[in-house]
Design an enzyme around this catalytic site. Structure first.
Site, PDB file in Angstrom:
ATOM      1  N   ASP A  26       1.004  -0.888  -0.235  1.00  0.00           N
ATOM      2  CA  ASP A  26      -0.182  -0.064   0.274  1.00  0.00           C
ATOM      3  C   ASP A  26       0.652   0.714  -0.096  1.00  0.00           C
ATOM      4  OD1 ASP A  26      -2.904   1.362  -0.159  1.00  0.00           O
ATOM      5  OD2 ASP A  26      -2.271   1.728   2.529  1.00  0.00           O
ATOM      6  N   ASP A  28      -0.355   5.589   0.569  1.00  0.00           N
ATOM      7  CA  ASP A  28      -0.615   5.615   1.694  1.00  0.00           C
ATOM      8  C   ASP A  28      -0.291   6.262   2.908  1.00  0.00           C
ATOM      9  OD1 ASP A  28      -1.196   8.239   0.508  1.00  0.00           O
ATOM     10  OD2 ASP A  28      -2.958   7.505  -0.371  1.00  0.00           O
ATOM     11  N   ASP A 225      -1.282  -0.888   5.796  1.00  0.00           N
ATOM     12  CA  ASP A 225      -1.481   0.372   7.629  1.00  0.00           C
ATOM     13  C   ASP A 225      -3.332  -0.159   7.919  1.00  0.00           C
ATOM     14  OD1 ASP A 225      -2.030   1.715   5.322  1.00  0.00           O
ATOM     15  OD2 ASP A 225      -2.118   3.575   6.645  1.00  0.00           O
TER      16      ASP A 225
END
Length: 355
Positions: A26, A28, A225
């Protein structure tokens, strides 16, 4: 096939970079936040690449084309090409192309990344419900998205045009904090039409399929995250995952995670790709140990006990030590919760990690 319920973070016996052929990362909150690289990300990714691990960058953000994302990564010190970037725009474009004839018009509610992905699938982006679209494609359009775009989408959907969404993340991280994501915009159309879109992005299978097709991964590790997109997406795809604590998920949310949101591994940041993931061992009486920490359920609360002092090392002894404690707590919490969510009080236990 989805994974069985996990009751503790796993142990690979080696660094993930030596076990998995490709990291599906991922962006961001993992590699960067806004315009800045996350601490340790650049060096960790360079080391993982040098160790032979493939790196693919997977994002639910449909706004920017892959070339722009790759340029941003390269500027941050993470060399990348457009082929290394997979977006939810590409996933939803494939989903639409499987449903409508080549050359069909698609009403776009989103940015350039979505338009480019549709063109690559032989579809024609249009701007109005009056242009005879065969589908509506909605993706994140950034903070300057015109309200008129929602009017056009609602007009088309109310007329019976099939509606597709790149993703439904309600929020995204930004340098100014958490802000509305595409899921918030999808809710605008949903409320006005009563319709439900077909969704492509994480955690749903179309995004995982797109990622595997484009990356060629044979033994992937999802790195993210967010529990509800990255980790659940790995669960749905039947692959392992690493949660890094540099984005939106905090320790309390992790401890309360249900089965679909429990990662295989937990680490402070992307240095976790390079470090052996320690075993979380049963310590008897329903307790679990990792490093110097032992965690257990004590009545209605989690308990955490330490043996000895925190050790320093070149990787960052404080970070490693805290994550060891969190791993032990996860095992105690998830075992108590079983197939549900842990509701034990974790305040005192978590306070011990920052003493």
């Amino acid at each position: 096939m989805s994974q069985p319920s996990r009751t503790r973070p796993g142990a690979s016996g080696a660094a993930p970079s030596a076990v998995y052929d490709t990291a599906l990362l991922d962006l961001d909150g993992v590699v960067y936040t806004g315009g800045d690289a996350v601490e340790h990300a650049v060096d960790a990714l360079a080391a993982a690449r040098a160790a032979g691990m493939g790196l693919a960058y997977v994002t639910n953000n449909a706004l920017r084309p892959p070339r722009d994302v790759a340029e941003h990564l390269t500027e941050l010190g993470v060399p990348a090409s457009p082929e290394d970037v997979i977006t939810s725009a590409q996933a939803v474009a494939r989903l639409i192309a499987d449903e409508v004839p080549e050359g069909s018009r698609v009403l776009v509610v989103g940015g350039e990344g979505l338009r480019l992905a549709l063109r690559e699938r032989g579809l024609v982006p249009v701007e109005s419900a009056d242009d005879g679209p065969a589908a509506v494609a909605q993706g994140y359009g950034g903070p300057d998205m015109a309200w008129r775009r929602f009017w056009e989408a609602c007009a088309a959907v109310n007329a019976g045009v099939p509606w597709f969404a790149s993703n439904t993340d309600l929020t995204i991280p930004s340098p100014r904090g958490i802000v509305p994501g595409n899921g918030a915009a999808v809710e605008v159309v949903r409320i006005a039409t009563g319709a439900e879109p077909r969704v492509a992005g994480k955690p749903l299978p179309p995004m995982h399929r797109e990622t595997i097709l484009r990356s060629g991964a044979r033994r992937p590790l999802v790195v993210g995250d967010r529990l509800d997109t990255d980790i659940e997406g790995a669960f749905n795809g039947g692959v392992d995952s690493l949660l890094v604590l540099t984005g939106v998920t905090d320790a309390r949310q992790l401890l309360a995670a249900g089965p679909r949101h429990r990662p295989t591994y937990v680490d402070a940041d992307l240095r976790g790709l390079l470090a052996e993931q320690p075993e979380v061992a049963e310590a008897g009486g329903g307790a679990f140990s990792c490093g110097r920490w032992t965690a257990s359920a004590d009545g209605g609360a989690l308990r955490l006990d330490a043996a000895g002092e925190r050790a320093a090392d070149a990787r960052g002894g404080a970070d490693r030590d805290r994550v060891d404690g969190l791993r032990a707590l996860c095992a105690a919490a998830w075992t108590r919760a079983g197939d549900g969510r842990c509701d034990l009080d974790a305040d005192k236990a978590l306070a011990r990690l920052v003493e």
